[in-house]
Design an enzyme around this catalytic site. Structure first.
Site, PDB file in Angstrom:
ATOM      1  N   ASP A  29      -6.763  -6.559   3.942  1.00  0.00           N
ATOM      2  CA  ASP A  29      -7.846  -5.872   3.224  1.00  0.00           C
ATOM      3  C   ASP A  29      -8.790  -6.912   2.639  1.00  0.00           C
ATOM      4  OD1 ASP A  29      -9.248  -3.750   1.911  1.00  0.00           O
ATOM      5  OD2 ASP A  29      -8.196  -4.256   0.062  1.00  0.00           O
TER       6      ASP A  29
ATOM      7  N   ASP B 295     -12.734  -8.414   4.201  1.00  0.00           N
ATOM      8  CA  ASP B 295     -13.988  -8.348   3.442  1.00  0.00           C
ATOM      9  C   ASP B 295     -14.614  -9.738   3.351  1.00  0.00           C
ATOM     10  OD1 ASP B 295     -13.899  -5.614   2.896  1.00  0.00           O
ATOM     11  OD2 ASP B 295     -14.344  -5.868   0.766  1.00  0.00           O
TER      12      ASP B 295
ATOM     13  N   ASP C  86      -3.687 -18.008   0.679  1.00  0.00           N
ATOM     14  CA  ASP C  86      -4.687 -18.670  -0.180  1.00  0.00           C
ATOM     15  C   ASP C  86      -5.458 -19.722   0.609  1.00  0.00           C
ATOM     16  OD1 ASP C  86      -2.249 -20.026  -0.038  1.00  0.00           O
ATOM     17  OD2 ASP C  86      -2.313 -20.761  -2.099  1.00  0.00           O
TER      18      ASP C  86
ATOM     19  N   TYR D 272       0.822  -1.217   0.000  1.00  0.00           N
ATOM     20  CA  TYR D 272       0.000   0.000   0.000  1.00  0.00           C
ATOM     21  C   TYR D 272       0.855   1.266   0.000  1.00  0.00           C
ATOM     22  CZ  TYR D 272      -4.839  -1.583   0.700  1.00  0.00           C
ATOM     23  OH  TYR D 272      -6.094  -2.089   0.535  1.00  0.00           O
TER      24      TYR D 272
ATOM     25  N   LYS E 211       2.499 -15.413   2.904  1.00  0.00           N
ATOM     26  CA  LYS E 211       2.703 -16.145   1.650  1.00  0.00           C
ATOM     27  C   LYS E 211       4.205 -16.457   1.605  1.00  0.00           C
ATOM     28  CE  LYS E 211       1.257 -17.784  -2.323  1.00  0.00           C
ATOM     29  NZ  LYS E 211       0.358 -18.956  -2.427  1.00  0.00           N
TER      30      LYS E 211
HETATM   31  C1  IPM Z   1     -10.601  -0.671   3.681  1.00  0.00           C
HETATM   32  C2  IPM Z   1     -10.812  -0.044   2.322  1.00  0.00           C
HETATM   33  C3  IPM Z   1      -9.623   0.855   2.024  1.00  0.00           C
HETATM   34  C4  IPM Z   1      -8.389  -0.025   1.971  1.00  0.00           C
HETATM   35  C5  IPM Z   1      -9.780   1.705   0.747  1.00  0.00           C
HETATM   36  C6  IPM Z   1     -11.016   2.575   0.813  1.00  0.00           C
HETATM   37  C7  IPM Z   1      -8.569   2.533   0.470  1.00  0.00           C
HETATM   38  O1  IPM Z   1     -10.995  -1.033   1.368  1.00  0.00           O
HETATM   39  O2  IPM Z   1     -10.527   0.071   4.676  1.00  0.00           O
HETATM   40  O3  IPM Z   1     -10.526  -1.899   3.754  1.00  0.00           O
HETATM   41  O4  IPM Z   1      -8.071  -0.602   0.916  1.00  0.00           O
HETATM   42  O5  IPM Z   1      -7.735  -0.152   2.986  1.00  0.00           O
HETATM   43 MG    MG Z   2     -11.113  -3.003   2.139  1.00  0.00          MG
END
Ligand code: IPM
Ligand code: MG
Length: 359
Positions: free
Chosen positions: A249, A253, A225, A142, A193
């Site tokens: 990240d 999710d 993975d 990042y 990884k």
């Molecule tokens: C998160 C989001 C952010 C990230 C974006 C909005 C930059 O997806 O907080 O997970 O990638 O960290």
């Molecule tokens: Mg995110």
């Protein structure tokens, strides 16, 4: 009574309406004598760009720095996606994380009993799952340099980023994770990884070294993975997971969806002194913005995390969490968590129900 100095950065899309409900909940606790609030607002993200020409205006950054904690809504605005990268709404959250050194991102993924049927996975797979994902937030690909898109001599364009972690960055997030595991089920799974990437080989080595200081915590390692697969197969095997910025990240999710709705999950991003930024893990949902449809519970639960981690107000945090459980138990639901027999409500009514449940 302590005064809590909180910067409120509502941001874009549904950000303003969900932070409004979290503030209503904090105000109720204030009126009950838990603390007194000093709240200050500032524009951020697309709203920052529109108001002052930058997603993270200097005034907003200064306010965030001067406060004890930050309540953050969400940023993102498709109509600004054609701007140069440094002016896009997402830069606001990345800039805040980096400038305030909010390196430790805590993303709990839990399934409340009332919402077991909201998950796309079978109830027996997700029921009772309670994972804490700890994501490193200020390093990795990042922020690694160099990065860019360059033109090669043969006319091809080449995009490149740098995945990099130094030992001290890994150690400090590792310590946060071991400490968190100590307060929970004492099992820590580090995701990397290491079979392919040098950066994450170092990650694995440092985590293994740290384990010597935490003999009461059981450390395991898993490739990213396989972690993605195991989260779907048997999420209950995990207690605390620790990983780098990029893998975290993606996995957070994934984990959030196991719980039924991303609209339920809060997060904390902490610096070394527990100053923090608190935000729902969902985005700005422009498709439903301003329609009183968004679920405010992730932001309300983020406010609870704020009280716990930045202000040490455990009983106030618990009061909010119990009020949310109560409201779900009464059957209230926004569209994202609808289930048979639920009482469908909008953003404001959901917030009001939590306020009411606080007594
Ligand atoms: C998160 C989001 C952010 C990230 C974006 C909005 C930059 O997806 O907080 O997970 O990638 O960290
Ligand atoms: Mg995110």
């Amino acid at each position: 009574m302590s005064t809590l100095n909180i910067a409120v950065l509502p941001g874009d899309g549904i950000g303003p309406e969900i932070t409004e409900q979290a503030i209503a909940v904090l105000r109720r606790l204030e009126s009950q004598g838990h603390f007194s609030l000093n709240l200050e607002d500032a524009p951020v993200g697309g709203a920052g760009y529109r108001a002052m020409g930058h997603p993270l205006p200097p005034e907003t950054l200064a306010l965030a720095k001067a406060s004890d904690a930050i309540l953050f809504g969400s940023v993102g605005d498709f109509s600004l996606d054609t701007l140069p990268r440094e002016l896009r709404p997402e830069q606001a959250i990345l800039g805040l994380r980096k400038d305030l050194e909010l390196f430790a991102n805590l993303r709990p993924a839990f399934v409340l009993p009332e919402l077991v049927d909201a998950s796309t996975l079978k109830a027996e797979i997700v029921s009772g799952m309670d994972i804490l994902i700890i994501r490193e937030l200020t390093g990795d690909v990042y922020f690694g340099k160099p990065r860019g898109i360059r033109h090669l001599e043969n006319g091809d364009r080449e995009g490149f980023d740098t995945m990099v972690y130094n030992e001290s960055e890994i150690r400090r997030i590792g310590r946060v994770a071991f400490e968190a595991a100590r307060k929970r089920g004492r099992r820590l799974c580090s995701v990397d990884k290491a079979n392919v990437l040098e950066t994450t080989q170092l990650w694995r080595n440092v985590m293994t070294e740290l384990a010597g200081d935490y003999s009461d915590v059981e450390l395991s390692h898993i490739y990213v993975d396989n972690a993605a697969m195991q989260l779907l197969k048997n999420p209950k095997q995990f207690d605390v997971m620790v990983t780098g910025n990029m893998f975290g990240d993606i996995l957070s999710d994934e984990a959030s969806m196991l719980t039924g709705s991303i609209g339920m999950l809060p997060s904390a991003s902490l610096d070394a002194n527990n100053k923090g930024l608190y935000e729902p893990i969902h985005g700005s949902a422009p498709d439903i913005a301003g329609q009183d449809k968004a679920n405010p519970l992730a932001t309300i639960l983020s406010a609870a995390m704020m009280l716990r981690y930045s202000f040490g107000l455990e009983s106030s945090a618990l009061a909010i969490e119990q009020a949310v459980s109560k409201v779900l138990g009464l059957g209230y639901a926004t569209a994202d968590i609808q289930r048979p027999g639920a009482k469908m409500v909008g953003t404001q009514a959901m917030g009001a129900a939590v306020v009411e449940a606080l007594g």
